[in-house]
Design a protein around this motif. Sequence first.
Motif, PDB file in Angstrom:
ATOM      1  N   TYR A 138       0.923  -1.126  -0.017  1.00 21.78           N
ATOM      2  CA  TYR A 138       0.038   0.026  -0.035  1.00 21.78           C
ATOM      3  C   TYR A 138       0.948   1.231  -0.110  1.00 21.78           C
ATOM      4  O   TYR A 138       0.757   2.097  -0.581  1.00 21.78           O
ATOM      5  CB  TYR A 138      -0.848  -0.073   1.263  1.00 21.78           C
ATOM      6  CG  TYR A 138      -1.664   1.361   1.394  1.00 21.78           C
ATOM      7  CD1 TYR A 138      -2.888   1.605   0.782  1.00 21.78           C
ATOM      8  CD2 TYR A 138      -1.155   2.166   2.303  1.00 21.78           C
ATOM      9  CE1 TYR A 138      -3.545   2.732   0.943  1.00 21.78           C
ATOM     10  CE2 TYR A 138      -1.929   3.343   2.724  1.00 21.78           C
ATOM     11  CZ  TYR A 138      -2.844   3.612   1.822  1.00 21.78           C
ATOM     12  OH  TYR A 138      -3.576   4.717   2.372  1.00 21.78           O
ATOM     13  N   LEU A 161      -6.204  11.502  -3.229  1.00 19.90           N
ATOM     14  CA  LEU A 161      -6.416  10.461  -3.919  1.00 19.90           C
ATOM     15  C   LEU A 161      -5.356   9.382  -3.826  1.00 19.90           C
ATOM     16  O   LEU A 161      -5.783   8.075  -4.001  1.00 19.90           O
ATOM     17  CB  LEU A 161      -6.575  10.782  -5.447  1.00 19.90           C
ATOM     18  CG  LEU A 161      -7.900  11.522  -5.804  1.00 19.90           C
ATOM     19  CD1 LEU A 161      -7.913  11.862  -7.339  1.00 19.90           C
ATOM     20  CD2 LEU A 161      -9.105  10.197  -5.738  1.00 19.90           C
ATOM     21  N   MET A 167      -6.189   7.163  -1.052  1.00 20.52           N
ATOM     22  CA  MET A 167      -7.670   6.532  -1.348  1.00 20.52           C
ATOM     23  C   MET A 167      -7.825   5.476  -2.575  1.00 20.52           C
ATOM     24  O   MET A 167      -8.195   4.165  -2.360  1.00 20.52           O
ATOM     25  CB  MET A 167      -8.576   7.463  -1.537  1.00 20.52           C
ATOM     26  CG  MET A 167      -9.091   8.556  -0.435  1.00 20.52           C
ATOM     27  SD  MET A 167     -10.176   9.837  -0.866  1.00 20.52           S
ATOM     28  CE  MET A 167     -11.441   9.041  -1.792  1.00 20.52           C
ATOM     29  N   LEU A 168      -6.863   5.612  -3.627  1.00 18.41           N
ATOM     30  CA  LEU A 168      -6.983   4.719  -4.930  1.00 18.41           C
ATOM     31  C   LEU A 168      -6.524   3.396  -4.648  1.00 18.41           C
ATOM     32  O   LEU A 168      -7.140   2.675  -5.132  1.00 18.41           O
ATOM     33  CB  LEU A 168      -6.233   5.265  -5.992  1.00 18.41           C
ATOM     34  CG  LEU A 168      -6.707   6.733  -6.602  1.00 18.41           C
ATOM     35  CD1 LEU A 168      -5.727   7.379  -7.523  1.00 18.41           C
ATOM     36  CD2 LEU A 168      -8.035   6.129  -7.349  1.00 18.41           C
ATOM     37  N   ILE A 197      -9.290   1.424  -3.193  1.00 24.86           N
ATOM     38  CA  ILE A 197     -10.477   1.328  -3.945  1.00 24.86           C
ATOM     39  C   ILE A 197     -10.510   0.038  -5.058  1.00 24.86           C
ATOM     40  O   ILE A 197      -9.543  -0.250  -5.768  1.00 24.86           O
ATOM     41  CB  ILE A 197     -10.714   2.414  -4.863  1.00 24.86           C
ATOM     42  CG1 ILE A 197     -11.173   3.708  -3.780  1.00 24.86           C
ATOM     43  CG2 ILE A 197     -12.065   2.269  -5.901  1.00 24.86           C
ATOM     44  CD1 ILE A 197     -11.066   4.950  -4.512  1.00 24.86           C
ATOM     45  N   LYS A 198     -11.602  -0.817  -5.016  1.00 23.52           N
ATOM     46  CA  LYS A 198     -11.882  -2.078  -5.884  1.00 23.52           C
ATOM     47  C   LYS A 198     -12.795  -1.929  -6.821  1.00 23.52           C
ATOM     48  O   LYS A 198     -13.987  -1.978  -6.321  1.00 23.52           O
ATOM     49  CB  LYS A 198     -11.735  -3.166  -5.104  1.00 23.52           C
ATOM     50  CG  LYS A 198     -10.708  -3.499  -4.041  1.00 23.52           C
ATOM     51  CD  LYS A 198      -9.213  -3.576  -4.547  1.00 23.52           C
ATOM     52  CE  LYS A 198      -8.416  -3.654  -3.146  1.00 23.52           C
ATOM     53  NZ  LYS A 198      -8.160  -2.404  -2.338  1.00 23.52           N
ATOM     54  N   ILE A 199     -12.684  -1.836  -7.986  1.00 21.53           N
ATOM     55  CA  ILE A 199     -13.738  -1.888  -8.786  1.00 21.53           C
ATOM     56  C   ILE A 199     -13.657  -3.326  -9.885  1.00 21.53           C
ATOM     57  O   ILE A 199     -12.712  -3.216 -10.566  1.00 21.53           O
ATOM     58  CB  ILE A 199     -13.661  -0.727  -9.885  1.00 21.53           C
ATOM     59  CG1 ILE A 199     -13.780   0.646  -8.965  1.00 21.53           C
ATOM     60  CG2 ILE A 199     -14.954  -0.860 -10.956  1.00 21.53           C
ATOM     61  CD1 ILE A 199     -13.630   1.870  -9.796  1.00 21.53           C
ATOM     62  N   LEU A 238      -6.869   3.499 -10.964  1.00 22.99           N
ATOM     63  CA  LEU A 238      -7.841   2.387 -10.621  1.00 22.99           C
ATOM     64  C   LEU A 238      -7.773   1.104 -11.277  1.00 22.99           C
ATOM     65  O   LEU A 238      -7.912   0.053 -10.513  1.00 22.99           O
ATOM     66  CB  LEU A 238      -9.155   3.165 -10.755  1.00 22.99           C
ATOM     67  CG  LEU A 238      -9.868   4.318  -9.913  1.00 22.99           C
ATOM     68  CD1 LEU A 238     -10.903   4.750 -10.566  1.00 22.99           C
ATOM     69  CD2 LEU A 238      -9.848   3.591  -8.600  1.00 22.99           C
ATOM     70  N   SER A 276      -4.576  -0.683  -9.337  1.00 25.76           N
ATOM     71  CA  SER A 276      -4.865  -1.158  -8.152  1.00 25.76           C
ATOM     72  C   SER A 276      -6.009  -2.253  -7.939  1.00 25.76           C
ATOM     73  O   SER A 276      -5.855  -3.086  -7.049  1.00 25.76           O
ATOM     74  CB  SER A 276      -5.463   0.156  -7.231  1.00 25.76           C
ATOM     75  OG  SER A 276      -6.637   0.482  -7.603  1.00 25.76           O
ATOM     76  N   SER A 277      -6.929  -2.270  -8.778  1.00 19.71           N
ATOM     77  CA  SER A 277      -8.026  -3.091  -8.838  1.00 19.71           C
ATOM     78  C   SER A 277      -7.394  -4.434  -9.279  1.00 19.71           C
ATOM     79  O   SER A 277      -8.018  -5.614  -8.954  1.00 19.71           O
ATOM     80  CB  SER A 277      -9.193  -2.582  -9.890  1.00 19.71           C
ATOM     81  OG  SER A 277      -9.830  -1.564  -9.089  1.00 19.71           O
ATOM     82  N   ASN A 280      -4.393  -7.184  -4.256  1.00 20.82           N
ATOM     83  CA  ASN A 280      -5.770  -6.690  -4.001  1.00 20.82           C
ATOM     84  C   ASN A 280      -6.900  -7.608  -4.563  1.00 20.82           C
ATOM     85  O   ASN A 280      -7.945  -7.491  -4.163  1.00 20.82           O
ATOM     86  CB  ASN A 280      -5.924  -5.349  -4.663  1.00 20.82           C
ATOM     87  CG  ASN A 280      -5.282  -4.414  -3.981  1.00 20.82           C
ATOM     88  OD1 ASN A 280      -4.984  -4.535  -2.789  1.00 20.82           O
ATOM     89  ND2 ASN A 280      -4.598  -3.533  -4.855  1.00 20.82           N
TER      90      ASN A 280
END
Length: 522
Positions: free
Chosen positions: A4, A42, A45-46, A49-51, A282, A285-286, A291
């Motif tokens: 992270y 951001l 936060m990014l 964040i998982k999309i 995003l 990270s996703s 992750n």
Amino acid sequence: MAHYVIQVIAFQLFFLVVYDVFLKKETFFNWNRAYLLITAALSFMLPVIKIDRFKDIVPQQYIITLPEVVIGKQNPIVLDEVFIEGINQASSFSWSWMYLFYLGSAIAFSIFAYKLTNIIRLIYGNPKHHESNLLIVNLENSRDAFSFFNYIFIGKQLVKEERETILKHEWVHVKQKHSLDMLFFEILRIFFWFNPFIYMYQNRISVVHEFLADAEAVKHNKAQYYQNLLSQVFNAKQVSFINPFFKQSLIKKRIVMLQKSKSKQVQLVKYALLIPMVFGMLVYSSCSNENNANNLPEQVDLSQYTYTIEMGKDNPEDFKEKADASREFIINNPDYAQWMETDYTKQVPSITASVRHKDEKIPEGYSVEEVETKDGKKKTLVFGTIGEPKSKSIDSSDYDGKNEVPYTVIDEVPVFPGCDSQADEAGKKVCFNEGISNFVVKNFNADLAKTLDLKGSVKIFVFFKIDRQGNITEAKARAPKPELEVEAVRVVNMLPRMTPGMHDGKAVNVPYYLPIKFEINE
């Protein structure tokens, strides 16, 4: 955690490079202020964040690519587990990098508290008066000028014209709440004191604050304002979370920016760069492996992690690399367990290792073992057996005395020194196990428990061969610590010379597998 932090630092670096290259020289000061604050937030936060839909952008075959592997050529004799006790005093100190993190945060907080205390002393130690919603603190014998929230600090030695100009400038800082921005980065510095980009962010936003205040204040009396900036006799308080009027390192930049023509509105399109940057981050990270640990059933065919040892047929060296990769997957994904099943019903017995979700029901007759992963979490290993071992399931003609002979085939197993007096093979086997166990316990360096700060139970797995002369050869070990592997190999290599195993009247090489349990008493 480390993953992270690395992502946060990488994102901040990218955001700052874009700012310095494309945005810093523009006169859109409010936009620049928003960019710095938003991107700083951001970056934290990014990474979390998982999309799920973004995972489909990367083809599944590039996420996990471990094929099924058939392994094993040796069928080693599995010896009884050796139990070793060690002592690790609970009071002994063990170093951790977290101590350095806590120390740095403590120092950063102390510096912040010291600077805040100085501000409070100035407030209560100098005369002050109210103007509108502001509290003006008059500094005795000083020409300093700066602001902090609703307080404006101004030296009594400044002449009337200077005071009026400076008050207009500092009023902008107060009205636009610039102190909140500085305090935000000051708090980040306490927790991320090791991150140089936090300091760079704070430096850049302090410059933007001055540009914003200058642009507003210069409208009233430009000549007087330039005269105040060019005066080099002032010395401002060097506190990182206040907005000093006379900060000599910024004088030149502020004058240059005041003389610069306003940027054309079309240049605002540069801020649209933030959209593809955030989108790309995003996606990254996703789709990162760490992750996705809890979402792998949708991405990976778990049968890819299945590999089979056909005992007495294939060579373990052929699968070592891929088996290690599969094990690494297990260790790094807490929601999964490795299931190992021994099947003796086949002509050539096999051991199959596969990956399943830890919540699957454990069939009757299976045993469970808990091991500790790198992040300190517990991992479940499940073992089971099908059928009974067949003592003559392999054609003994496959062995000529030059290769290793598995236990299911060999006529006479190796004999530990002093066990020759045993009448039958079963007695010799028991004596052999006791001899090995006693020797390992006696010679193993139990002080490693304290040296390596070991806790609880530690498993060590040793593989070795007894050759045709009765000597120990090709000893190898697997353990959580390299030092334990070296020690296990050292002790096994010290084993006395044995009476070699015999098959069809010839001496043969015989492979052995020795589990060692190192129990640490704290």
